[in-house]
Design a protein around this motif. Structure first.
Motif, PDB file in Angstrom:
ATOM      1  N   ALA A 155     -22.511 -29.321  28.660  1.00  0.00           N
ATOM      2  CA  ALA A 155     -23.093 -30.142  27.595  1.00  0.00           C
ATOM      3  C   ALA A 155     -24.128 -29.418  26.735  1.00  0.00           C
ATOM      4  O   ALA A 155     -24.135 -29.600  25.504  1.00  0.00           O
ATOM      5  CB  ALA A 155     -23.687 -31.417  28.197  1.00  0.00           C
ATOM      6  N   PRO A 156     -25.024 -28.590  27.299  1.00  0.00           N
ATOM      7  CA  PRO A 156     -26.023 -27.944  26.431  1.00  0.00           C
ATOM      8  C   PRO A 156     -25.433 -26.911  25.474  1.00  0.00           C
ATOM      9  O   PRO A 156     -26.125 -26.487  24.544  1.00  0.00           O
ATOM     10  CB  PRO A 156     -26.955 -27.248  27.447  1.00  0.00           C
ATOM     11  CG  PRO A 156     -26.676 -27.875  28.756  1.00  0.00           C
ATOM     12  CD  PRO A 156     -25.242 -28.275  28.719  1.00  0.00           C
ATOM     13  N   HIS A 157     -24.186 -26.517  25.686  1.00  0.00           N
ATOM     14  CA  HIS A 157     -23.615 -25.399  24.947  1.00  0.00           C
ATOM     15  C   HIS A 157     -22.574 -25.805  23.909  1.00  0.00           C
ATOM     16  O   HIS A 157     -22.090 -24.948  23.160  1.00  0.00           O
ATOM     17  CB  HIS A 157     -22.950 -24.422  25.934  1.00  0.00           C
ATOM     18  CG  HIS A 157     -23.841 -23.999  27.055  1.00  0.00           C
ATOM     19  ND1 HIS A 157     -24.899 -23.129  26.891  1.00  0.00           N
ATOM     20  CD2 HIS A 157     -23.853 -24.353  28.378  1.00  0.00           C
ATOM     21  CE1 HIS A 157     -25.508 -22.954  28.050  1.00  0.00           C
ATOM     22  NE2 HIS A 157     -24.902 -23.678  28.970  1.00  0.00           N
ATOM     23  N   VAL A 158     -22.200 -27.091  23.861  1.00  0.00           N
ATOM     24  CA  VAL A 158     -21.083 -27.516  23.021  1.00  0.00           C
ATOM     25  C   VAL A 158     -21.469 -28.764  22.218  1.00  0.00           C
ATOM     26  O   VAL A 158     -22.528 -29.354  22.436  1.00  0.00           O
ATOM     27  CB  VAL A 158     -19.829 -27.808  23.868  1.00  0.00           C
ATOM     28  CG1 VAL A 158     -19.413 -26.561  24.659  1.00  0.00           C
ATOM     29  CG2 VAL A 158     -20.045 -28.992  24.820  1.00  0.00           C
ATOM     30  N   ALA A 159     -20.565 -29.160  21.317  1.00  0.00           N
ATOM     31  CA  ALA A 159     -20.840 -30.329  20.483  1.00  0.00           C
ATOM     32  C   ALA A 159     -20.659 -31.636  21.240  1.00  0.00           C
ATOM     33  O   ALA A 159     -21.456 -32.567  21.101  1.00  0.00           O
ATOM     34  CB  ALA A 159     -19.923 -30.309  19.252  1.00  0.00           C
ATOM     35  N   LYS A 160     -19.589 -31.712  22.057  1.00  0.00           N
ATOM     36  CA  LYS A 160     -19.263 -32.978  22.711  1.00  0.00           C
ATOM     37  C   LYS A 160     -18.487 -32.712  23.997  1.00  0.00           C
ATOM     38  O   LYS A 160     -17.623 -31.839  24.037  1.00  0.00           O
ATOM     39  CB  LYS A 160     -18.424 -33.844  21.766  1.00  0.00           C
ATOM     40  CG  LYS A 160     -18.049 -35.216  22.306  1.00  0.00           C
ATOM     41  CD  LYS A 160     -17.252 -35.990  21.260  1.00  0.00           C
ATOM     42  CE  LYS A 160     -16.854 -37.364  21.753  1.00  0.00           C
ATOM     43  NZ  LYS A 160     -16.067 -38.106  20.723  1.00  0.00           N
ATOM     44  N   VAL A 161     -18.796 -33.492  25.019  1.00  0.00           N
ATOM     45  CA  VAL A 161     -18.062 -33.417  26.283  1.00  0.00           C
ATOM     46  C   VAL A 161     -17.569 -34.812  26.647  1.00  0.00           C
ATOM     47  O   VAL A 161     -18.341 -35.778  26.636  1.00  0.00           O
ATOM     48  CB  VAL A 161     -18.935 -32.880  27.438  1.00  0.00           C
ATOM     49  CG1 VAL A 161     -18.109 -32.778  28.726  1.00  0.00           C
ATOM     50  CG2 VAL A 161     -19.542 -31.529  27.091  1.00  0.00           C
ATOM     51  N   THR A 162     -16.283 -34.892  26.972  1.00  0.00           N
ATOM     52  CA  THR A 162     -15.714 -36.120  27.517  1.00  0.00           C
ATOM     53  C   THR A 162     -15.496 -35.913  29.004  1.00  0.00           C
ATOM     54  O   THR A 162     -14.725 -35.037  29.409  1.00  0.00           O
ATOM     55  CB  THR A 162     -14.386 -36.474  26.835  1.00  0.00           C
ATOM     56  OG1 THR A 162     -14.607 -36.651  25.426  1.00  0.00           O
ATOM     57  CG2 THR A 162     -13.801 -37.758  27.418  1.00  0.00           C
ATOM     58  N   ALA A 163     -16.195 -36.674  29.815  1.00  0.00           N
ATOM     59  CA  ALA A 163     -16.084 -36.588  31.271  1.00  0.00           C
ATOM     60  C   ALA A 163     -15.108 -37.667  31.733  1.00  0.00           C
ATOM     61  O   ALA A 163     -15.406 -38.859  31.627  1.00  0.00           O
ATOM     62  CB  ALA A 163     -17.448 -36.777  31.922  1.00  0.00           C
ATOM     63  N   SER A 164     -13.950 -37.265  32.244  1.00  0.00           N
ATOM     64  CA  SER A 164     -12.912 -38.235  32.596  1.00  0.00           C
ATOM     65  C   SER A 164     -12.662 -38.254  34.100  1.00  0.00           C
ATOM     66  O   SER A 164     -12.790 -37.244  34.779  1.00  0.00           O
ATOM     67  CB  SER A 164     -11.607 -37.920  31.856  1.00  0.00           C
ATOM     68  OG  SER A 164     -11.015 -36.730  32.326  1.00  0.00           O
TER      69      SER A 164
ATOM     70  N   LEU B  77     -18.146 -17.296  32.148  1.00  0.00           N
ATOM     71  CA  LEU B  77     -16.844 -16.722  31.798  1.00  0.00           C
ATOM     72  C   LEU B  77     -16.246 -17.371  30.560  1.00  0.00           C
ATOM     73  O   LEU B  77     -15.644 -16.694  29.717  1.00  0.00           O
ATOM     74  CB  LEU B  77     -15.879 -16.872  32.976  1.00  0.00           C
ATOM     75  CG  LEU B  77     -16.099 -15.968  34.180  1.00  0.00           C
ATOM     76  CD1 LEU B  77     -15.230 -16.426  35.352  1.00  0.00           C
ATOM     77  CD2 LEU B  77     -15.775 -14.513  33.828  1.00  0.00           C
ATOM     78  N   VAL B  78     -16.392 -18.674  30.435  1.00  0.00           N
ATOM     79  CA  VAL B  78     -15.792 -19.398  29.310  1.00  0.00           C
ATOM     80  C   VAL B  78     -16.492 -19.069  27.993  1.00  0.00           C
ATOM     81  O   VAL B  78     -15.855 -18.993  26.947  1.00  0.00           O
ATOM     82  CB  VAL B  78     -15.821 -20.919  29.577  1.00  0.00           C
ATOM     83  CG1 VAL B  78     -15.398 -21.707  28.337  1.00  0.00           C
ATOM     84  CG2 VAL B  78     -14.892 -21.261  30.742  1.00  0.00           C
ATOM     85  N   ARG B  79     -17.793 -18.897  28.028  1.00  0.00           N
ATOM     86  CA  ARG B  79     -18.586 -18.608  26.827  1.00  0.00           C
ATOM     87  C   ARG B  79     -18.344 -19.676  25.760  1.00  0.00           C
ATOM     88  O   ARG B  79     -17.832 -19.421  24.676  1.00  0.00           O
ATOM     89  CB  ARG B  79     -18.263 -17.207  26.292  1.00  0.00           C
ATOM     90  CG  ARG B  79     -18.565 -16.097  27.277  1.00  0.00           C
ATOM     91  CD  ARG B  79     -18.102 -14.749  26.767  1.00  0.00           C
ATOM     92  NE  ARG B  79     -18.806 -14.369  25.547  1.00  0.00           N
ATOM     93  CZ  ARG B  79     -18.534 -13.259  24.834  1.00  0.00           C
ATOM     94  NH1 ARG B  79     -17.546 -12.459  25.223  1.00  0.00           N
ATOM     95  NH2 ARG B  79     -19.212 -12.979  23.752  1.00  0.00           N
ATOM     96  N   PRO B  80     -18.713 -20.911  26.051  1.00  0.00           N
ATOM     97  CA  PRO B  80     -18.430 -22.015  25.120  1.00  0.00           C
ATOM     98  C   PRO B  80     -19.159 -21.856  23.793  1.00  0.00           C
ATOM     99  O   PRO B  80     -20.255 -21.293  23.730  1.00  0.00           O
ATOM    100  CB  PRO B  80     -18.921 -23.242  25.885  1.00  0.00           C
ATOM    101  CG  PRO B  80     -19.909 -22.721  26.874  1.00  0.00           C
ATOM    102  CD  PRO B  80     -19.438 -21.362  27.255  1.00  0.00           C
ATOM    103  N   ALA B  81     -18.539 -22.378  22.728  1.00  0.00           N
ATOM    104  CA  ALA B  81     -19.119 -22.331  21.388  1.00  0.00           C
ATOM    105  C   ALA B  81     -19.755 -23.676  21.049  1.00  0.00           C
ATOM    106  O   ALA B  81     -19.328 -24.726  21.540  1.00  0.00           O
ATOM    107  CB  ALA B  81     -18.042 -21.977  20.365  1.00  0.00           C
ATOM    108  N   ARG B  82     -20.746 -23.655  20.197  1.00  0.00           N
ATOM    109  CA  ARG B  82     -21.492 -24.857  19.831  1.00  0.00           C
ATOM    110  C   ARG B  82     -20.608 -25.923  19.201  1.00  0.00           C
ATOM    111  O   ARG B  82     -20.894 -27.118  19.304  1.00  0.00           O
ATOM    112  CB  ARG B  82     -22.615 -24.496  18.858  1.00  0.00           C
ATOM    113  CG  ARG B  82     -23.767 -23.742  19.498  1.00  0.00           C
ATOM    114  CD  ARG B  82     -24.592 -24.656  20.374  1.00  0.00           C
ATOM    115  NE  ARG B  82     -25.709 -23.945  21.009  1.00  0.00           N
ATOM    116  CZ  ARG B  82     -26.518 -24.488  21.890  1.00  0.00           C
ATOM    117  NH1 ARG B  82     -26.330 -25.749  22.259  1.00  0.00           N
ATOM    118  NH2 ARG B  82     -27.496 -23.793  22.419  1.00  0.00           N
TER     119      ARG B  82
END
Length: 252
Positions: free
Chosen positions: A58-67, A34-39
């Motif tokens: 993570a495979p779909h975006v540049a960076k993920v911060t897991a908080s 649903l979100v359709r993340p961008a690179r």
């Protein structure tokens, strides 16, 4: 001071890393679709737990911060990210209602199966709005209460008996109003069933034998029986919760 949430989930961190509900639940795959993340996106996952939602993005975006507020959970998230080779995932200690990030830091904020622990859901929504870029997306998944007040109270009592760190599941109507009050524009909402195997559900929270017996009795009694639909499947007791997926946008 260690909070009740930190204590309960610190003890259960490894169990949540292995939990099929959290790692492979249908709402996780659906949320990403649903979100359709961008690179190019920077994503913040709030109350990441063992990091399953962060790792799904993570495979779909540049960076993920897991908080998260629980260090044991963040350690599990780091372990899983390393195992899967995701070099674009980092972890951070952060309270959901007081995020230690600058304004307009992220393109997307996610939060899955955690908001019912938040003592101040309005503050969480406000903080999510603040750290999002204009046009950014809040992608929320959580168990939801029935709309009927008496049934909602019974359901939240049931959840809190199993997990004393449980705050309150909101209804879909309550979430819609709360997010609108914080400035979000609702983009999408839907509900789905989440089938829960009873034994692993109580085991993750180290419930005592008397608590397990009381939870099973409540499941088999009204008003919860009709709502949660307990039954025997594959030799074990199973019941069904309702989850909501909500996408809300910060106006551009």
């Amino acid at each position: 001071m260690t909070s009740l949430v930190q204590k309960k989930f610190g003890e259960a961190a490894a169990d949540y890393a292995a939990s099929s509900v959290h790692a492979k639940g249908e709402s996780l795959k659906r949320l990403v679709a649903l979100v359709r993340p961008a690179r190019s996106w920077r994503v913040l996952d709030v109350a990441t737990g063992a990091g399953h939602t962060a790792l799904a993005f993570a495979p779909h975006v540049a960076k993920v911060t897991a908080s998260d507020i629980t260090e044991a959970m963040l350690a599990e998230a780091r372990r899983l990210a390393a195992e899967r080779g995701f070099g674009n995932v980092k972890t951070a200690r952060a309270k959901a209602d007081d995020l230690p990030f600058p304004d307009m830091s992220f393109d997307c904020v996610t939060c899955r199966l955690a908001a019912h622990h938040f003592g101040k859901p309005q503050a969480f929504a406000s903080e999510a709005f603040r750290v999002l870029m204009p046009g950014g997306t809040l992608a929320l998944v959580d168990n939801i209460s029935p709309e009927e007040p008496d049934l909602a109270r019974a359901y939240n009592h049931f959840e809190k008996l199993r997990d004393p760190s449980h705050g309150r599941c909101l209804s879909l109507t309550e979430w819609t109003k709360l997010l609108g009050d914080q400035g979000f524009v609702l983009a999408h909402s839907e509900e789905m069933d989440q089938d829960i195997a009873f034994l692993p559900w109580v085991t993750r929270m180290r419930c005592s034998a008397p608590t397990v017996a009381r939870l099973e009795a409540l499941l088999r009694e009204e008003p919860l029986r009709s709502s949660l639909r307990p039954r025997m499947e594959d030799g074990g007791l199973t019941f069904t919760l309702r989850e909501a997926i909500i996408l809300a946008r910060k106006p551009a």
